[in-house]
Design an enzyme around this catalytic site. Sequence first.
Site, mmCIF file in Angstrom:
data_model
loop_
_atom_site.group_PDB
_atom_site.id
_atom_site.type_symbol
_atom_site.label_atom_id
_atom_site.label_comp_id
_atom_site.label_asym_id
_atom_site.label_seq_id
_atom_site.Cartn_x
_atom_site.Cartn_y
_atom_site.Cartn_z
ATOM 1 N N ASP A 1 37.948 88.913 102.715
ATOM 2 C CA ASP A 1 38.677 88.496 101.509
ATOM 3 C C ASP A 1 37.962 87.280 100.930
ATOM 4 O OD1 ASP A 1 40.416 87.671 99.551
ATOM 5 O OD2 ASP A 1 42.176 87.567 100.842
ATOM 6 N N ARG B 1 42.249 94.280 84.084
ATOM 7 C CA ARG B 1 42.479 94.949 85.362
ATOM 8 C C ARG B 1 41.163 95.242 86.078
ATOM 9 N NH1 ARG B 1 45.575 95.140 89.685
ATOM 10 N NH2 ARG B 1 45.736 97.213 90.618
ATOM 11 N N SER C 1 49.242 86.898 99.052
ATOM 12 C CA SER C 1 48.574 86.491 97.836
ATOM 13 C C SER C 1 49.478 85.540 97.037
ATOM 14 C CB SER C 1 48.183 87.729 97.021
ATOM 15 O OG SER C 1 47.355 87.408 95.948
ATOM 16 N N HIS D 1 40.569 91.463 99.751
ATOM 17 C CA HIS D 1 41.898 90.901 99.515
ATOM 18 C C HIS D 1 42.998 91.957 99.626
ATOM 19 C CE1 HIS D 1 44.773 87.987 98.168
ATOM 20 N NE2 HIS D 1 45.077 88.657 97.080
#
Length: 378
Positions: free
Chosen positions: A319, A223, A153, A352
């Site tokens: 992803d 979040r 990432s 992901h």
Amino acid sequence: MAVADIGQVSPQTMHFNTPLPLRSGAQLASYQLVYETYGQLNAECSNAVLVCHALNASHHLAGSYAGQENSEGWWNNLIGPGKPLDTDKFFVIGINNLGSCFGSTGPMHTNPATGQIYGADFPVVTVQDWVDAQARVLDELGIQQLAAVLGGSLGGMQALDWSLRYPERMRHCIAIATAPALSAQNIAFNEVARRAIITDPDFHGGHFYAHGVVPKRGLRVARMIGHITYLSDDVMESKFGRQMRAAELGYSTQDIEFQIESYLRYQGDKFSDYFDANTYLLITRALDYFDPAREHGGDLSRTFASARCKYLLASFTTDWRFSPARSREIVKALLDNKRDVSYAEIDAPHGHDAFLLEDPRYHGLLRAYFQRIAGEQA
């Protein structure tokens, strides 16, 4: 081959008084970087692997801390004796990035120029700034060339930047579930998350420390937004579907009705207890700014013309935040320059987050690649 956890580890701190120039034009006159190492550096200093962390992770890659429950490193399933990144063969280094909230100099620290907490006055940092700071740590450790730089990432972006700006200092670049730049959709998700934090009444323009409060509401929402993007639709459906919290509908617009709502609120609550709001703003902006092709007129092939190392790229079919198509852009640019590149597209259901999980095909790929690197050193 025996597989074991590293056991107890301790972070170390390195202090720097030589100013670090930043891409923004600002500089940090002095700063500290927290790091951990695992395994032993060989006599030739040729077996070092730098692991770059993603958004809400840190230098704590593997092992655990004495006296702390549930303190395993965030990549503990990958790193250790007999694991894919085998610490019996490699000297592994994790460095906490500047601006983070896990020990390296960041918004929660005192600005030596004012004697006050940095807060929102902490300078904007970029992927390139992090890589430059990491290079200084390696200098102090006496490591001139890395066997590999590994990251997933945002960590993968750092690994790519290493290969472009320090091509002679590494032999392999391993970039997992990453991209050459964020898409407009990704920037949009980051902006919504930032606005959730900035508009929290407890944010106080980023100087909430002086008010003795934390913008937890904004952090929770940020979040929750981020977590949705890390999971695939398949995983969310299989784990939660349309499961209800209670047997009967409450017919409420504000209470929790579905299990997925409960899960997201739990993730948000947990995150807001340990992560710093200014750090979240800084790191998501660093994600937005990363675009090495910008300096080459947007031409990714020209961007990678300076690359010298060998590459492994891996992506995951589900992803959608860092889709396989983005990794294939990098692969094409490397092939255009006749670079040595391997690419794996792994059919995994986890979205992901797959780069953090123990998928046998994924870990088998990394094990084989690191064995190849170890064989080159033999």
